[in-house]
Design a protein around this motif. Structure first.
Motif, PDB file in Angstrom:
ATOM      1  N   ARG A  17      -9.269  16.154   5.661  1.00 11.74           N
ATOM      2  CA  ARG A  17      -9.636  17.216   6.605  1.00 11.74           C
ATOM      3  C   ARG A  17      -9.400  18.585   5.965  1.00 11.74           C
ATOM      4  O   ARG A  17     -10.264  19.465   6.034  1.00 11.74           O
ATOM      5  CB  ARG A  17      -8.847  17.112   7.903  1.00 11.74           C
ATOM      6  CG  ARG A  17      -9.152  18.260   8.882  1.00 11.74           C
ATOM      7  CD  ARG A  17      -8.373  18.159  10.171  1.00 11.74           C
ATOM      8  NE  ARG A  17      -8.830  17.066  10.997  1.00 11.74           N
ATOM      9  CZ  ARG A  17      -9.886  17.136  11.815  1.00 11.74           C
ATOM     10  NH1 ARG A  17     -10.597  18.244  11.881  1.00 11.74           N
ATOM     11  NH2 ARG A  17     -10.227  16.104  12.549  1.00 11.74           N
ATOM     12  N   ARG A  18      -8.254  18.768   5.330  1.00  9.41           N
ATOM     13  CA  ARG A  18      -7.967  20.050   4.674  1.00  9.41           C
ATOM     14  C   ARG A  18      -8.976  20.330   3.559  1.00  9.41           C
ATOM     15  O   ARG A  18      -9.437  21.459   3.409  1.00  9.41           O
ATOM     16  CB  ARG A  18      -6.540  20.070   4.137  1.00  9.41           C
ATOM     17  CG  ARG A  18      -5.502  20.296   5.218  1.00  9.41           C
ATOM     18  CD  ARG A  18      -4.135  20.626   4.659  1.00  9.41           C
ATOM     19  NE  ARG A  18      -3.590  19.612   3.777  1.00  9.41           N
ATOM     20  CZ  ARG A  18      -2.910  18.529   4.174  1.00  9.41           C
ATOM     21  NH1 ARG A  18      -2.694  18.338   5.460  1.00  9.41           N
ATOM     22  NH2 ARG A  18      -2.449  17.677   3.302  1.00  9.41           N
ATOM     23  N   GLU A  19      -9.327  19.301   2.786  1.00 10.76           N
ATOM     24  CA  GLU A  19     -10.319  19.466   1.724  1.00 10.76           C
ATOM     25  C   GLU A  19     -11.676  19.876   2.308  1.00 10.76           C
ATOM     26  O   GLU A  19     -12.342  20.776   1.788  1.00 10.76           O
ATOM     27  CB  GLU A  19     -10.479  18.178   0.917  1.00 10.76           C
ATOM     28  CG  GLU A  19      -9.293  17.853   0.051  1.00 10.76           C
ATOM     29  CD  GLU A  19      -9.391  16.482  -0.606  1.00 10.76           C
ATOM     30  OE1 GLU A  19     -10.283  15.677  -0.232  1.00 10.76           O
ATOM     31  OE2 GLU A  19      -8.577  16.205  -1.495  1.00 10.76           O
ATOM     32  N   LEU A  20     -12.084  19.217   3.377  1.00 10.13           N
ATOM     33  CA  LEU A  20     -13.370  19.539   4.008  1.00 10.13           C
ATOM     34  C   LEU A  20     -13.347  20.945   4.612  1.00 10.13           C
ATOM     35  O   LEU A  20     -14.318  21.695   4.488  1.00 10.13           O
ATOM     36  CB  LEU A  20     -13.715  18.502   5.081  1.00 10.13           C
ATOM     37  CG  LEU A  20     -14.116  17.123   4.564  1.00 10.13           C
ATOM     38  CD1 LEU A  20     -14.150  16.115   5.712  1.00 10.13           C
ATOM     39  CD2 LEU A  20     -15.460  17.178   3.858  1.00 10.13           C
ATOM     40  N   GLU A  21     -12.254  21.316   5.245  1.00  8.25           N
ATOM     41  CA  GLU A  21     -12.155  22.651   5.829  1.00  8.25           C
ATOM     42  C   GLU A  21     -12.167  23.730   4.746  1.00  8.25           C
ATOM     43  O   GLU A  21     -12.796  24.781   4.908  1.00  8.25           O
ATOM     44  CB  GLU A  21     -10.904  22.757   6.692  1.00  8.25           C
ATOM     45  CG  GLU A  21     -11.017  21.966   7.988  1.00  8.25           C
ATOM     46  CD  GLU A  21      -9.716  21.863   8.762  1.00  8.25           C
ATOM     47  OE1 GLU A  21      -8.630  22.102   8.171  1.00  8.25           O
ATOM     48  OE2 GLU A  21      -9.776  21.533   9.960  1.00  8.25           O
ATOM     49  N   THR A  22     -11.495  23.462   3.629  1.00  5.36           N
ATOM     50  CA  THR A  22     -11.498  24.407   2.515  1.00  5.36           C
ATOM     51  C   THR A  22     -12.896  24.558   1.946  1.00  5.36           C
ATOM     52  O   THR A  22     -13.368  25.672   1.700  1.00  5.36           O
ATOM     53  CB  THR A  22     -10.514  23.953   1.413  1.00  5.36           C
ATOM     54  OG1 THR A  22      -9.196  23.920   1.961  1.00  5.36           O
ATOM     55  CG2 THR A  22     -10.551  24.876   0.214  1.00  5.36           C
ATOM     56  N   ARG A  23     -13.580  23.433   1.759  1.00  3.60           N
ATOM     57  CA  ARG A  23     -14.945  23.475   1.239  1.00  3.60           C
ATOM     58  C   ARG A  23     -15.871  24.198   2.221  1.00  3.60           C
ATOM     59  O   ARG A  23     -16.733  24.969   1.809  1.00  3.60           O
ATOM     60  CB  ARG A  23     -15.449  22.052   0.963  1.00  3.60           C
ATOM     61  CG  ARG A  23     -16.834  21.989   0.398  1.00  3.60           C
ATOM     62  CD  ARG A  23     -16.915  22.569  -0.985  1.00  3.60           C
ATOM     63  NE  ARG A  23     -18.285  22.488  -1.473  1.00  3.60           N
ATOM     64  CZ  ARG A  23     -18.794  23.266  -2.392  1.00  3.60           C
ATOM     65  NH1 ARG A  23     -18.037  24.169  -2.993  1.00  3.60           N
ATOM     66  NH2 ARG A  23     -20.034  23.137  -2.764  1.00  3.60           N
ATOM     67  N   ARG A  24     -15.674  23.979   3.515  1.00  2.00           N
ATOM     68  CA  ARG A  24     -16.461  24.676   4.544  1.00  2.00           C
ATOM     69  C   ARG A  24     -16.266  26.181   4.424  1.00  2.00           C
ATOM     70  O   ARG A  24     -17.234  26.951   4.481  1.00  2.00           O
ATOM     71  CB  ARG A  24     -16.050  24.195   5.930  1.00  2.00           C
ATOM     72  CG  ARG A  24     -16.806  24.890   7.054  1.00  2.00           C
ATOM     73  CD  ARG A  24     -16.266  24.532   8.410  1.00  2.00           C
ATOM     74  NE  ARG A  24     -14.862  24.913   8.501  1.00  2.00           N
ATOM     75  CZ  ARG A  24     -14.038  24.521   9.453  1.00  2.00           C
ATOM     76  NH1 ARG A  24     -14.459  23.712  10.405  1.00  2.00           N
ATOM     77  NH2 ARG A  24     -12.797  24.918   9.467  1.00  2.00           N
ATOM     78  N   ASP A  25     -15.026  26.615   4.222  1.00  2.00           N
ATOM     79  CA  ASP A  25     -14.742  28.039   4.094  1.00  2.00           C
ATOM     80  C   ASP A  25     -15.407  28.628   2.851  1.00  2.00           C
ATOM     81  O   ASP A  25     -15.950  29.733   2.888  1.00  2.00           O
ATOM     82  CB  ASP A  25     -13.235  28.284   4.058  1.00  2.00           C
ATOM     83  CG  ASP A  25     -12.553  27.928   5.371  1.00  2.00           C
ATOM     84  OD1 ASP A  25     -13.249  27.768   6.399  1.00  2.00           O
ATOM     85  OD2 ASP A  25     -11.314  27.779   5.351  1.00  2.00           O
TER      86      ASP A  25
END
Length: 105
Positions: free
Chosen positions: A8-16
């Motif tokens: 989730r953190r990886e996906l949120e970082t990539r989203r940002d």
């Protein structure tokens, strides 16, 4: 094996990162105002490349948002086509994939 919180953190970082990239692309596309024909032609070529990057980023962003929604629904890691578990190895490579290896082929 990665936990869902890490993914989730990886996906949120990539989203940002993608959201920031899209903002930069929009700013760059809006900044072109040359009056010279040669400059306009060069800017147009650059714009086409930027638009391609923007479309690619938008597609990846939609896939990330869908993966985060599957996490929220408790469906992350299950193939949306056949329901089989998506392998950890596949999720490590493509964390936003909605498909197992067999259905993606």
């Amino acid at each position: 094996m990665k936990g869902q919180d890490i993914r989730r953190r990886e996906l949120e970082t990539r989203r940002d990162v993608l959201t920031a990239r899209l903002g930069t692309i929009e700013d760059e596309l809006d900044s072109h105002q040359s009056k010279d024909w040669d400059d306009l032609a060069t800017e147009r070529e650059s714009d086409e490349v930027l638009e391609g990057l923007g479309l690619s980023s938008q597609q990846e962003l939609r896939m990330i948002e869908a993966a985060l929604a599957r996490m929220d629904a408790g469906e992350y890691g299950a193939c949306t086509k056949c329901g089989a578990d998506i392998s950890e190895e596949r999720l490590d490579v493509v964390p936003f994939t909605p498909f197992c290896r067999d259905c993606a082929a």
